[in-house]
Design an enzyme around this catalytic site. Structure first.
Site: not given
Length: 394
Positions: A148, A150, A155, A175, A271
């Site tokens: 993933g 962002g 990651v 990460k 979050d």
């Protein structure tokens, strides 16, 4: 403002002032999902991520041989495997996301192979020295795929196998923190090291575990974390359309246990959303991504420090964060947990933002003023838990 969303999630009453934006505050509106992390061994008998996150095509939730949620005489059991998200609660362009993920994976794969013969390589636009990447792969195994990405991080999933001495067959999540366009070097290091410092100090069954932070060449940093083979709560909810009551209750209970622990440690997550709630294949929920976390009380203090910073993903941001006055960050986490529960049970968010500009939220506040219950919450409220809470004196 009303006391709470659900009978068992009580929130102190807030002043009923009009909801306005409070200054120029950073607000993360991205719907990115980073699939971080639970360590696996041969004893876990957990499916490999290979084949689950293919570089082409969007598949449905990978249904295991057993039912995903099984009730037993003594309770229940979960059997999860990694999903492929198909859509977002608030809507997203799947084709664009898939295209970006494919390009990132293919770029990483080709450039990493080239980097084995070159002095350095580049990952998703970041120059990464080959010797640094080799050190990471020696420690945590070969990189398998991009899980993933962002605005703030990328990651990767690595797989380490050792056939000599104590045998090892384990997956990790790596990460890599991204440099934002307007971010200074000091801000970059502060964000990365702060997140690692907070995560590595938390040790709880419902909190993701971070092992170590490592340099990745040219002033980049990465963190190795445990890998969660069950994916994230967002993908599970989307693929299932909505979760069963007992299943959602189980995840909510685990989420609240994790929140209680970090609050006792003086930390507010700030979050919480389904994308940041990771799952093992046996249904253990783990809170991840402490990039927006803040310390509201030091170990030697009794007083809670109020916050004025609005952050998080918009559908989960509590309404008091839009007011120009300090607020207790712990209640922001509890509000987000309530929205997560609604999303699990209803398969959608109740509104896009908790402001009077949002028609759905206006309907909710009007219902509360009239003494009635918002239809979406009424439909998923547990009668038995409400009665139990009442008997306990809530």
């Amino acid at each position: 403002m009303p006391h709470c969303f659900l009978p068992f999630l009580q929130r102190p009453r807030k002043h009923s002032a009009s909801l306005t934006r409070a200054g120029d505050i950073n607000l993360d509106e991205e719907s990115h999902r980073l699939l971080s992390t639970e360590g696996l061994t041969l004893r876990d008998s957990v499916p490999s991520p290979r084949g689950k996150f293919s570089s082409t095509g969007i598949g449905k939730y990978n249904t295991p041989k057993k039912d995903r949620f099984v009730r037993t005489s003594g309770g229940h059991k979960h059997y999860l495997s990694p999903p492929r998200p198909r859509r977002h609660f608030c809507g997203s362009n799947d084709s664009e996301e898939l295209s970006g993920r494919n390009k990132l994976f293919n770029s990483f794969k080709s450039q990493w192979m080239e980097g084995k013969q070159q002095e350095e390589t580049s990952l998703a636009g970041w120059p990464i020295e080959n010797r640094d990447m080799e050190a990471i792969t020696q420690r945590y195994g070969e990189i398998q795929m991009v899980a993933g990405y962002g605005s703030y991080a990328l990651v990767l999933i690595s797989h380490k196998v050792r056939n000599w001495g104590p045998q090892l067959d384990r997956y990790y999540a790596i990460k890599i923190f991204r440099h934002a366009s307007a971010q200074t070097e000091s801000d970059y290091y502060r964000r990365a090291t702060s997140e690692f410092s907070i995560t590595s100090s938390l040790h709880h069954q419902n909190i993701i575990e971070a092992f170590e932070i490592l340099p990745l060449g040219y002033d980049s940093l990465c963190v190795c974390m445990e890998y969660c083979s069950g994916g994230d709560l967002h993908a599970l909810t989307v693929s299932s359309r909505r979760l069963l009551e007992d299943e959602a209750d189980c995840f909510l209970k685990q989420l609240l246990c994790g929140i209680l622990y970090i609050h006792e440690m003086g930390i507010a997550h700030r979050d919480l959303k389904p994308e940041n709630l990771l799952l093992t294949n046996y249904g253990r929920l783990k809170i991840s991504d402490f990039g927006h976390a803040e310390c509201f009380r030091l170990a030697w203090e009794d007083q809670v420090h109020m916050s004025t910073r609005r952050c998080g993903s918009v559908p989960y941001v509590s309404p008091e964060q839009y007011l120009a006055q300090p607020f207790d960050p712990r209640y922001a986490d509890i509000w987000a947990a309530a929205i997560v529960y609604i999303a699990m049970r209803a398969g959608r968010n109740p509104w896009k933002s908790a402001t009077v500009k949002d028609e759905c939220f206006r309907d909710y506040t009007e219902d509360c003023k009239a003494g009635s219950q918002y239809f979406l919450i009424r439909d998923i409220t547990h009668v038995r838990l409400s009665l139990s809470f009442h008997h306990l004196g809530g």
